[in-house]
Design a protein around this motif. Structure first.
Motif, PDB file in Angstrom:
ATOM      1  N   MET A 169     -28.548 -77.340  38.311  1.00 37.61           N
ATOM      2  CA  MET A 169     -28.316 -76.123  37.543  1.00 37.61           C
ATOM      3  C   MET A 169     -27.466 -76.429  36.320  1.00 37.61           C
ATOM      4  O   MET A 169     -26.468 -77.142  36.396  1.00 37.61           O
ATOM      5  N   THR A 170     -27.835 -75.856  35.164  1.00 39.62           N
ATOM      6  CA  THR A 170     -27.068 -76.041  33.938  1.00 39.62           C
ATOM      7  C   THR A 170     -25.742 -75.313  34.057  1.00 39.62           C
ATOM      8  O   THR A 170     -25.667 -74.174  34.505  1.00 39.62           O
ATOM      9  N   LYS A 171     -24.672 -75.970  33.625  1.00 43.21           N
ATOM     10  CA  LYS A 171     -23.352 -75.364  33.699  1.00 43.21           C
ATOM     11  C   LYS A 171     -22.993 -74.726  32.357  1.00 43.21           C
ATOM     12  O   LYS A 171     -23.594 -74.993  31.331  1.00 43.21           O
ATOM     13  N   ASN A 172     -21.933 -73.886  32.384  1.00 40.58           N
ATOM     14  CA  ASN A 172     -21.402 -73.269  31.169  1.00 40.58           C
ATOM     15  C   ASN A 172     -22.467 -72.497  30.389  1.00 40.58           C
ATOM     16  O   ASN A 172     -22.619 -72.654  29.180  1.00 40.58           O
ATOM     17  N   LEU A 173     -23.193 -71.665  31.107  1.00 36.75           N
ATOM     18  CA  LEU A 173     -24.181 -70.830  30.453  1.00 36.75           C
ATOM     19  C   LEU A 173     -23.499 -69.774  29.594  1.00 36.75           C
ATOM     20  O   LEU A 173     -22.430 -69.260  29.934  1.00 36.75           O
ATOM     21  N   SER A 174     -24.141 -69.432  28.504  1.00 33.73           N
ATOM     22  CA  SER A 174     -23.589 -68.430  27.596  1.00 33.73           C
ATOM     23  C   SER A 174     -23.497 -67.068  28.274  1.00 33.73           C
ATOM     24  O   SER A 174     -24.395 -66.661  29.019  1.00 33.73           O
ATOM     25  N   TRP A 175     -22.405 -66.356  27.972  1.00 30.75           N
ATOM     26  CA  TRP A 175     -22.255 -65.002  28.495  1.00 30.75           C
ATOM     27  C   TRP A 175     -23.395 -64.107  28.022  1.00 30.75           C
ATOM     28  O   TRP A 175     -23.791 -63.166  28.713  1.00 30.75           O
ATOM     29  N   ASP A 176     -23.944 -64.379  26.842  1.00 34.58           N
ATOM     30  CA  ASP A 176     -25.043 -63.564  26.332  1.00 34.58           C
ATOM     31  C   ASP A 176     -26.223 -63.526  27.294  1.00 34.58           C
ATOM     32  O   ASP A 176     -26.927 -62.510  27.400  1.00 34.58           O
ATOM     33  N   LEU A 177     -26.461 -64.625  28.021  1.00 39.34           N
ATOM     34  CA  LEU A 177     -27.568 -64.659  28.969  1.00 39.34           C
ATOM     35  C   LEU A 177     -27.338 -63.683  30.119  1.00 39.34           C
ATOM     36  O   LEU A 177     -28.241 -62.956  30.538  1.00 39.34           O
ATOM     37  N   TYR A 178     -26.107 -63.674  30.626  1.00 37.71           N
ATOM     38  CA  TYR A 178     -25.787 -62.770  31.720  1.00 37.71           C
ATOM     39  C   TYR A 178     -25.812 -61.321  31.243  1.00 37.71           C
ATOM     40  O   TYR A 178     -26.237 -60.423  31.974  1.00 37.71           O
ATOM     41  N   ARG A 179     -25.359 -61.104  30.019  1.00 36.80           N
ATOM     42  CA  ARG A 179     -25.343 -59.752  29.460  1.00 36.80           C
ATOM     43  C   ARG A 179     -26.768 -59.209  29.314  1.00 36.80           C
ATOM     44  O   ARG A 179     -27.049 -58.053  29.645  1.00 36.80           O
ATOM     45  N   THR A 180     -27.666 -60.049  28.859  1.00 37.91           N
ATOM     46  CA  THR A 180     -29.060 -59.633  28.735  1.00 37.91           C
ATOM     47  C   THR A 180     -29.681 -59.410  30.107  1.00 37.91           C
ATOM     48  O   THR A 180     -30.429 -58.448  30.315  1.00 37.91           O
ATOM     49  N   PHE A 181     -29.386 -60.295  31.046  1.00 33.05           N
ATOM     50  CA  PHE A 181     -29.874 -60.140  32.415  1.00 33.05           C
ATOM     51  C   PHE A 181     -29.464 -58.780  32.981  1.00 33.05           C
ATOM     52  O   PHE A 181     -30.296 -58.040  33.534  1.00 33.05           O
ATOM     53  N   LEU A 182     -28.205 -58.412  32.819  1.00 37.90           N
ATOM     54  CA  LEU A 182     -27.718 -57.141  33.348  1.00 37.90           C
ATOM     55  C   LEU A 182     -28.370 -55.969  32.625  1.00 37.90           C
ATOM     56  O   LEU A 182     -28.709 -54.949  33.245  1.00 37.90           O
ATOM     57  N   SER A 183     -28.591 -56.103  31.340  1.00 36.81           N
ATOM     58  CA  SER A 183     -29.225 -55.024  30.579  1.00 36.81           C
ATOM     59  C   SER A 183     -30.682 -54.834  31.008  1.00 36.81           C
ATOM     60  O   SER A 183     -31.170 -53.697  31.099  1.00 36.81           O
ATOM     61  N   VAL A 184     -31.396 -55.921  31.268  1.00 33.64           N
ATOM     62  CA  VAL A 184     -32.781 -55.802  31.743  1.00 33.64           C
ATOM     63  C   VAL A 184     -32.799 -55.144  33.123  1.00 33.64           C
ATOM     64  O   VAL A 184     -33.659 -54.303  33.415  1.00 33.64           O
ATOM     65  N   LEU A 185     -31.850 -55.501  33.976  1.00 30.93           N
ATOM     66  CA  LEU A 185     -31.743 -54.849  35.274  1.00 30.93           C
ATOM     67  C   LEU A 185     -31.566 -53.339  35.109  1.00 30.93           C
ATOM     68  O   LEU A 185     -32.167 -52.543  35.824  1.00 30.93           O
ATOM     69  N   THR A 186     -30.723 -52.954  34.157  1.00 34.88           N
ATOM     70  CA  THR A 186     -30.404 -51.542  33.950  1.00 34.88           C
ATOM     71  C   THR A 186     -31.549 -50.788  33.289  1.00 34.88           C
ATOM     72  O   THR A 186     -31.917 -49.680  33.701  1.00 34.88           O
ATOM     73  N   GLU A 187     -32.136 -51.402  32.241  1.00 32.70           N
ATOM     74  CA  GLU A 187     -33.144 -50.710  31.438  1.00 32.70           C
ATOM     75  C   GLU A 187     -34.555 -50.849  31.994  1.00 32.70           C
ATOM     76  O   GLU A 187     -35.421 -50.022  31.717  1.00 32.70           O
ATOM     77  N   GLY A 188     -34.812 -51.922  32.741  1.00 33.65           N
ATOM     78  CA  GLY A 188     -36.127 -52.103  33.346  1.00 33.65           C
ATOM     79  C   GLY A 188     -37.170 -52.720  32.444  1.00 33.65           C
ATOM     80  O   GLY A 188     -38.337 -52.819  32.819  1.00 33.65           O
ATOM     81  N   SER A 189     -36.775 -53.147  31.233  1.00 33.63           N
ATOM     82  CA  SER A 189     -37.731 -53.778  30.324  1.00 33.63           C
ATOM     83  C   SER A 189     -36.985 -54.585  29.288  1.00 33.63           C
ATOM     84  O   SER A 189     -35.793 -54.366  29.029  1.00 33.63           O
ATOM     85  N   LEU A 190     -37.704 -55.542  28.682  1.00 36.24           N
ATOM     86  CA  LEU A 190     -37.104 -56.334  27.611  1.00 36.24           C
ATOM     87  C   LEU A 190     -36.828 -55.472  26.379  1.00 36.24           C
ATOM     88  O   LEU A 190     -35.803 -55.624  25.714  1.00 36.24           O
ATOM     89  N   SER A 191     -37.758 -54.565  26.077  1.00 35.19           N
ATOM     90  CA  SER A 191     -37.580 -53.727  24.895  1.00 35.19           C
ATOM     91  C   SER A 191     -36.373 -52.808  25.057  1.00 35.19           C
ATOM     92  O   SER A 191     -35.584 -52.629  24.119  1.00 35.19           O
ATOM     93  N   GLY A 192     -36.223 -52.234  26.241  1.00 32.21           N
ATOM     94  CA  GLY A 192     -35.073 -51.369  26.491  1.00 32.21           C
ATOM     95  C   GLY A 192     -33.770 -52.129  26.428  1.00 32.21           C
ATOM     96  O   GLY A 192     -32.777 -51.651  25.864  1.00 32.21           O
ATOM     97  N   ALA A 193     -33.750 -53.331  27.004  1.00 35.16           N
ATOM     98  CA  ALA A 193     -32.547 -54.159  26.960  1.00 35.16           C
ATOM     99  C   ALA A 193     -32.213 -54.543  25.524  1.00 35.16           C
ATOM    100  O   ALA A 193     -31.041 -54.544  25.125  1.00 35.16           O
ATOM    101  N   ALA A 194     -33.226 -54.883  24.747  1.00 33.75           N
ATOM    102  CA  ALA A 194     -33.002 -55.268  23.353  1.00 33.75           C
ATOM    103  C   ALA A 194     -32.386 -54.119  22.563  1.00 33.75           C
ATOM    104  O   ALA A 194     -31.448 -54.313  21.783  1.00 33.75           O
ATOM    105  N   ARG A 195     -32.913 -52.907  22.753  1.00 33.29           N
ATOM    106  CA  ARG A 195     -32.354 -51.748  22.055  1.00 33.29           C
ATOM    107  C   ARG A 195     -30.906 -51.512  22.469  1.00 33.29           C
ATOM    108  O   ARG A 195     -30.049 -51.230  21.630  1.00 33.29           O
ATOM    109  N   ALA A 196     -30.630 -51.623  23.752  1.00 30.77           N
ATOM    110  CA  ALA A 196     -29.280 -51.365  24.247  1.00 30.77           C
ATOM    111  C   ALA A 196     -28.272 -52.379  23.714  1.00 30.77           C
ATOM    112  O   ALA A 196     -27.113 -52.039  23.454  1.00 30.77           O
ATOM    113  N   LEU A 197     -28.723 -53.617  23.529  1.00 34.43           N
ATOM    114  CA  LEU A 197     -27.820 -54.690  23.097  1.00 34.43           C
ATOM    115  C   LEU A 197     -27.819 -54.906  21.591  1.00 34.43           C
ATOM    116  O   LEU A 197     -26.988 -55.654  21.077  1.00 34.43           O
ATOM    117  N   GLY A 198     -28.778 -54.290  20.885  1.00 38.40           N
ATOM    118  CA  GLY A 198     -28.857 -54.491  19.445  1.00 38.40           C
ATOM    119  C   GLY A 198     -29.393 -55.854  19.062  1.00 38.40           C
ATOM    120  O   GLY A 198     -28.985 -56.442  18.058  1.00 38.40           O
TER     121      GLY A 198
END
Length: 296
Positions: free
Chosen positions: A1-30
């Protein structure tokens, strides 16, 4: 497993979980949708796990993604607490304080308290989470919480304010139309306003009131604000905080000697915030304001 992953990856992961789509996550995160897609692909490659599968309704989280949700949320809460602390350095009371309270207290009771606090400390920014779910102070989901249950965690500062009386109330024109109940048994002929789903708190609060059950209600909602709105609209009889009802001349308390329960109330925060000028100012304002409210 790659170490020291960017926080942005986790933030996007959580947004996709919340929004249910890539487009929704993208809008939420700008960010752009391709960027969101790359973040998820990078995270899946680093973890060696498939996190989402496509469906007609959007992206569905896999079991692996669901198991990581709580950890991602904890990271988000920590990051937000970090931002609040970083924004709060300097002289005087300034910066961000995040508060949670029950729906009714957050919407109906706290606004004048927080408005007065803001006038006294114009450099203060307040975030309010009106929810009946208990927020985690240890993991800093919020900085300060107004709770109707005693704190169970040792690393918290807690001040018991007292208890808020709750009684049965109805609007005056409803009682003029149908008459005021003279006994608890008399409630059976009235339109009662109450909960939809039973909770341990409700079970304890109403255990001595056999008539106060889901089957007896002519209106059911798990939102305390929805119940309060229906009482104010003249729909029927429901539970309301007594100090709050006294602010509305049209609300009349019924059966005060037969139906009553009390909401013990605490203001709590993490002991690490003891030296924070901004948190101390908010904590003290909540204690004083809620004490005044209970005395109304």
């Amino acid at each position: 497993m790659t170490k020291n992953l960017s926080w942005d990856l986790y933030r996007t992961f959580l947004s996709v979980l919340t929004e249910g789509s890539l487009s929704g996550a993208a809008r939420a995160l700008g960010i752009t949708q391709p960027t969101a897609g790359r973040h998820i692909a990078t995270l899946e490659a680093a973890l060696g796990q498939t996190l989402f599968t496509r469906s007609q309704t959007g992206l569905l989280p896999t079991d692996a993604a669901q198991s990581l949700r709580a950890h991602a949320l904890a990271m988000q809460h920590t990051a937000l607490a970090f931002e609040r602390a970083a924004a709060s350095h300097g002289d005087g009371v300034s910066g961000v304080v995040r508060i949670s309270a029950s729906e009714v207290v957050g919407v109906e009771v706290l606004p004048p308290i927080l408005s007065a606090l803001r006038r006294a400390h114009p450099q203060l920014t307040l975030e309010l989470v009106p929810t009946n779910r208990i927020q985690d102070l240890l993991h800093r989901e919020v900085d300060i919480a107004v709770r109707m249950a005693p704190p169970q965690q040792g690393a918290l500062i807690a001040r018991r304010i007292g208890s808020i009386d709750v009684g049965l109330h109805a609007r005056d024109d409803y009682l003029a139309r149908y008459g005021a109940p003279t006994s608890m048994a008399d409630l059976a002929r009235h339109a009662l306003i109450g909960f939809d789903q039973m909770t341990p708190f409700l079970r304890e609060a109403t255990r001595n009131v056999s008539l106060w059950s889901r089957e007896a209600f002519a209106f059911r909602a798990d939102s305390d604000l929805a119940q309060l709105a229906m009482i104010r609209a003249g729909y029927g009889i429901g539970g309301c905080q007594v100090p709050l009802a006294r602010r509305d001349a049209r609300l009349v308390r019924v059966l005060p000697g037969a139906f009553r329960f009390r909401l013990p109330t605490w203001v709590t925060m993490h002991e690490d915030l003891r030296q924070s000028a901004r948190c101390k100012a908010v904590f003290d304002a909540l204690v004083a304001g809620l004490s005044t409210y209970m005395a109304e």
